[in-house]
Structure formats: C-alpha cells, structure tokens
Design a protein around this motif. Sequence first.
Motif, short mmCIF file in Angstrom:
data_model
loop_
_atom_site.label_atom_id
_atom_site.label_comp_id
_atom_site.label_asym_id
_atom_site.label_seq_id
_atom_site.Cartn_x
_atom_site.Cartn_y
_atom_site.Cartn_z
N HIS A 201 138.68 4.09 69.32
CA HIS A 201 137.51 3.33 68.95
C HIS A 201 136.84 4.81 67.89
CE1 HIS A 201 138.03 -0.45 71.07
NE2 HIS A 201 137.69 0.70 71.97
N GLY A 202 137.37 5.47 67.33
CA GLY A 202 137.45 6.80 66.52
C GLY A 202 137.03 5.98 65.21
N SER A 203 136.45 7.43 64.91
CA SER A 203 136.54 6.90 62.44
C SER A 203 136.86 7.54 62.19
CB SER A 203 134.86 8.05 62.30
OG SER A 203 134.79 9.42 62.47
N LYS A 204 138.44 8.12 62.16
CA LYS A 204 139.32 8.88 61.62
C LYS A 204 140.77 7.33 61.92
CE LYS A 204 140.95 13.09 61.64
NZ LYS A 204 141.01 14.40 61.54
N ILE A 219 135.24 6.49 51.50
CA ILE A 219 135.61 7.23 52.53
C ILE A 219 135.83 8.91 52.38
CG2 ILE A 219 137.31 5.00 52.72
CD1 ILE A 219 139.82 6.89 51.08
N GLU A 220 136.66 9.44 53.44
CA GLU A 220 136.45 11.12 53.50
C GLU A 220 137.74 11.35 53.75
OE1 GLU A 220 133.06 12.06 55.25
OE2 GLU A 220 132.15 11.16 54.14
N ASP A 221 137.93 12.78 53.48
CA ASP A 221 139.52 13.37 54.42
C ASP A 221 140.16 12.45 53.87
OD1 ASP A 221 137.39 15.62 54.37
OD2 ASP A 221 137.06 14.07 56.80
N PHE A 257 142.61 8.86 56.58
CA PHE A 257 141.41 9.01 56.52
C PHE A 257 139.95 8.68 57.62
CE2 PHE A 257 142.57 4.46 56.34
CZ PHE A 257 140.98 4.01 56.27
N THR A 258 138.87 8.88 57.04
CA THR A 258 137.92 9.07 57.79
C THR A 258 136.57 7.87 57.25
OG1 THR A 258 137.74 11.15 58.40
CG2 THR A 258 135.87 10.80 59.03
N PHE A 259 136.61 6.76 58.15
CA PHE A 259 135.12 6.47 57.66
C PHE A 259 134.78 6.14 58.60
CE2 PHE A 259 133.77 1.60 57.26
CZ PHE A 259 133.49 1.90 55.46
N GLU A 260 133.03 6.18 58.55
CA GLU A 260 132.07 6.12 59.75
C GLU A 260 131.71 4.81 60.29
OE1 GLU A 260 131.58 9.03 61.21
OE2 GLU A 260 131.97 10.05 59.04
N LYS A 261 132.67 3.55 59.78
CA LYS A 261 132.28 2.08 60.44
C LYS A 261 133.32 2.10 60.82
CE LYS A 261 128.34 1.30 57.19
NZ LYS A 261 127.63 0.16 56.60
N PRO A 262 132.79 1.12 61.89
CA PRO A 262 134.67 0.26 62.62
C PRO A 262 135.29 -0.75 61.25
CG PRO A 262 132.55 -0.30 64.21
CD PRO A 262 132.40 0.02 62.61
N LEU A 263 137.26 -0.61 61.50
CA LEU A 263 137.23 -0.38 60.64
C LEU A 263 138.35 -0.94 60.55
CD1 LEU A 263 137.02 -1.03 57.46
CD2 LEU A 263 137.64 1.41 57.20
N GLN A 264 139.74 -2.32 60.22
CA GLN A 264 140.42 -2.85 61.18
C GLN A 264 141.31 -2.99 59.82
OE1 GLN A 264 138.61 -7.37 61.80
NE2 GLN A 264 140.33 -6.38 64.00
N TYR A 265 141.02 -3.35 58.50
CA TYR A 265 141.66 -2.67 57.36
C TYR A 265 141.14 -1.84 55.85
CZ TYR A 265 139.68 -6.35 54.37
OH TYR A 265 138.06 -6.71 53.60
#
Length: 291
Positions: A201-204, A219-221, A257-265
């Motif tokens: 459940h991380g951000s990467k 998005i980052e990285d 990539f890195t995204f700070e919020k929960p993401l599914q797609y």
Amino acid sequence: MILYRVQIELKSPLVTALKGDTIWGHVAWGVANNEGDEGIKSFLQDCKGESPSFVVSSAFPAGFICKRIPELEERKENLSKDDYAKIKQRKKEKYEKASDYLDVEDVQGDGKNVFIENTVTHNTISRFTNTVEEGGLYSVEELWSEKGKEKFDFYVLSSYTKDRVQQLCTWAFENGFGADSSVGKGNIEVLSVNEVKPKFHGSKYMALSPFVVPNMSEIEDLRADIFIRSGKIGGSFANCISPWKKTVVLYNEGAVFTFEKPLQYIGKLLENVHTDSRICQSGFSIVIPIE
C-alpha cells in the motif's frame, strides 16, 4: 473497483503481441459484435472520464508479471567478466513472480521468454482489386510457444461484476486475436477469472500495460521505456479508406513512478485517434504498489 486475474490458454501461434491496449481493443470489438451500437456506446462511455470501468493489463506467462524498470546503477570500475555476464543476464529477464506483489499462488519457473519467433512470407493484396500485387511480398514474425499450449495471465480492473468481466473477456477472443486470426492465429480460450489484491500500500507504483500520462505534474520519479503505436482498425472498419489510426507515443509496461495518493490505474481513453470519431485507443493501465 475490483482487480481480477484472467487466465487464458494460447492454442495457436500469435502474430500480434498480447499488449494491454490491444487486448482492450478486442474487448471493445467483442462488445460491438455482441451488443451492437448501443452496447459499444455504453461501454465506451463507461471507460471515459476519471473512473474508467474496464482497464486491462498486458498478458504475461502464468504466475508472472512484467519486470519493473530498474533504478540506475552506480557505475563501477574494474568489473570482471562474471559481473558483466550477470548484468547482461538481468537485462534479458522480462518477468517477475506475480506472488511478489499480488496475493496469488507462487509458481515454479524462471519466467523466461516462452516464444520462438518464426518468419513467414505473405503476398501483398491490393485493397482496390482484391488481387495479389506483382512482386509484392512481405514477411511477418509469428510467435510460437515452446511448450505448445501455453497459459498466460492478464489483469482487469473493473467496476463490473465478475460474470460480466468473464463475458467481456470471452467475447474479446471469440474470433481470434490480432493479425491473421482469420487463418487460425491467436486462438485463445479464457480459463478462469478470479479476484486478487495487491500486497502493498505504498506510494511507488508499477504499470502493467502501455499508457499515457495526462498530467505529468501529478507523478514523480518516472522511469519508463516508450514506444510508438501506429494502430490499425479491424472488424467492419478494416476496408475503409484509411485503416490506420493516428500515431501515439505510449509508456510501456514495467514503468515505475511515485504518486502520494492511493492509485489503481493511470492514463485515460484516447479519443480522436482516427477520422472516424467513434474509434478510440486505450491509453490507461492498471498500476500496483511495489513497495
């Protein structure tokens, strides 16, 4: 939305690779062929906007997913031949065990490439006369499984029920998959559809199919390979004046990539990719947390 693993069995050679955007296109054609104009309009409408109802990954050997793009290694001096051999071997590896990231059963095997490429020569057919053009030969690479019948997994992120997902996936392959399906290539059977969940459940995140990034500032990285997709429409549109879609540039599966919020797609459905405004292109991908 729920994440499903769809297991399929390949029963013939392939000419077209099992990429997520191509699989999604076959799903759309399956809806159009079985539910008509109103059905495909409803399906496409469900896939537009901020929460698409049916997102598909690429297909991988059963029990594996794509290998993530690695971080840049610090350049080292005085490497031995064994060191270079290990680096070269790592670059050849295409897959990782799905059980490292998803709650699926572990598998035995190394996830190496399962295909043998076979070059086949064809005659060029004129679209205007429907006859063979003189001297018009071309070759295509067919993908033959080393083991004969081979099982693969792809993943579906959907707001539909499990039964609906299985129905759409079955329709996608009922007339074969990809090029030369009319002569027996791309014969695929859907074996099962089961719900799975990510382990982390991380951000990467890692993407499981080709995609676009609507807003790079979110998005980052990003580490990714890109490729050019010059898609071609099929079905009842195959004989239109311009069968080619507009060229798009996509990030490939395995992108991280890195995204700070929960993401599914990530990504979106691409519109206006052809002179016929009804034609769309998948530009979204399932993503899974990897740390």
